[in-house]
Write a protein that holds these residues in place. Sequence first.
Motif, short mmCIF file in Angstrom:
data_model
loop_
_atom_site.label_atom_id
_atom_site.label_comp_id
_atom_site.label_asym_id
_atom_site.label_seq_id
_atom_site.Cartn_x
_atom_site.Cartn_y
_atom_site.Cartn_z
N HIS A 213 0.86 -1.19 0.00
CA HIS A 213 0.00 0.00 0.00
C HIS A 213 0.90 1.23 0.00
CE1 HIS A 213 -3.35 -2.63 1.22
NE2 HIS A 213 -4.11 -1.69 0.72
N VAL B 50 -5.52 4.09 -6.54
CA VAL B 50 -6.58 4.37 -5.57
C VAL B 50 -7.24 5.70 -5.95
CG1 VAL B 50 -7.14 4.78 -3.15
CG2 VAL B 50 -5.33 3.16 -3.75
N SER C 169 -6.52 -6.35 0.28
CA SER C 169 -6.54 -4.93 0.61
C SER C 169 -7.89 -4.52 1.15
CB SER C 169 -6.21 -4.09 -0.63
OG SER C 169 -6.48 -2.71 -0.36
N ASN C 170 -7.84 -3.87 2.30
CA ASN C 170 -9.03 -3.33 2.94
C ASN C 170 -9.01 -1.82 2.95
OD1 ASN C 170 -11.22 -4.70 4.04
ND2 ASN C 170 -9.87 -5.84 5.42
N GLU C 171 -7.93 -1.23 2.45
CA GLU C 171 -7.83 0.24 2.46
C GLU C 171 -7.68 0.75 1.04
OE1 GLU C 171 -4.04 1.50 4.10
OE2 GLU C 171 -3.50 -0.53 4.66
N GLY C 172 -8.30 1.88 0.76
CA GLY C 172 -8.20 2.50 -0.55
C GLY C 172 -9.11 1.81 -1.55
N VAL C 173 -8.72 0.63 -1.96
CA VAL C 173 -9.55 -0.19 -2.84
C VAL C 173 -9.64 -1.57 -2.20
CG1 VAL C 173 -9.74 -1.22 -5.14
CG2 VAL C 173 -8.80 1.08 -4.91
N ILE D 228 -9.73 -5.38 -2.25
CA ILE D 228 -9.27 -6.41 -3.18
C ILE D 228 -9.25 -7.75 -2.46
CG2 ILE D 228 -7.40 -7.18 -4.69
CD1 ILE D 228 -6.35 -4.25 -4.65
N ILE E 146 -11.67 -6.87 -7.67
CA ILE E 146 -11.34 -5.50 -7.29
C ILE E 146 -12.63 -4.69 -7.31
CG2 ILE E 146 -10.05 -3.46 -8.02
CD1 ILE E 146 -8.03 -5.55 -9.24
N GLU E 147 -12.97 -4.16 -6.16
CA GLU E 147 -14.24 -3.44 -6.02
C GLU E 147 -14.09 -2.03 -6.56
OE1 GLU E 147 -16.32 -4.48 -2.22
OE2 GLU E 147 -16.55 -2.29 -2.13
#
Lengths: 140, 140
Positions: free
Chosen positions: A94, A118, B36-40, B42, B116-117
């Motif tokens: 990140h 992002v 990934s739980n931050e920003g995007v 995934i 990817i959200e």
Amino acid sequence: METMSGDNNTDVFGSGEENMAYAQYFIGKSYLNVLSNEGVFIVNVTFEPRCRNNWHVHQAEQGGGQILLCTSGRGWYQEWGKPARALSPGDVVHIPAGVKHWHGATQDSWFTHLAIEVPGEEKSNEWLEPVLDGDYNRLA
Amino acid sequence: METMSGDNNTDVFGSGEENMAYAQYFIGKSYLNVLSNEGVFIVNVTFEPRCRNNWHVHQAEQGGGQILLCTSGRGWYQEWGKPARALSPGDVVHIPAGVKHWHGATQDSWFTHLAIEVPGEEKSNEWLEPVLDGDYNRLA
């Protein structure tokens, strides 16, 4: 457009074309394969051995930054003032907006990562000084 | 938490744990590894052979939807009223918000994709009917 000598780079997401647009901010040859231009910008970035980008900052008023998903080879990620982090396939990085950093391949390996942008507001990339051989060669 | 029999699934981003939270919306076993739980947001999603999720819709007032990056195995993606699309490693799927669809493994292969959200407003997932064996078995 030069093609890759690529005897040892067979990343699942493809290497795409040589990165000419940003070549001035890289030492060595890199390749870009854009995977998504809608919703979230995603590009697969391939670095030849010893290739690395200059120190740079992803600026943003809100949000922003980048997520790296390492897919093949070996690489480095370093934030200003911190030791470099060795990267292998499966690693996730990140990169917060506003943080000065660089990434690239190791001396003896190709390296490929997905770069996922992002979303944010008023985003721009600030390109800074190169990672000189003297510093790069010390990494191990 | 059951572990994978996993003799033929060695995805670079790891399979994580069995997907119990959404198991009611899947036929067969799936596994989730949040990257990934931050920003995007995934997540790496692994489907055992024949596993697929129910028809579903990513609802959003603005933006939203999902991008799939296929990393290993063989799978299917189908939108309502269209033929199923065969998926292999390296394939990219843009799933727009509001479109009814499903995805999953083929009959004889494990399948793994990054999901990817795409950021958006007022997002929710609407889970619908399963993809029945009669329809699934016809795919080839």
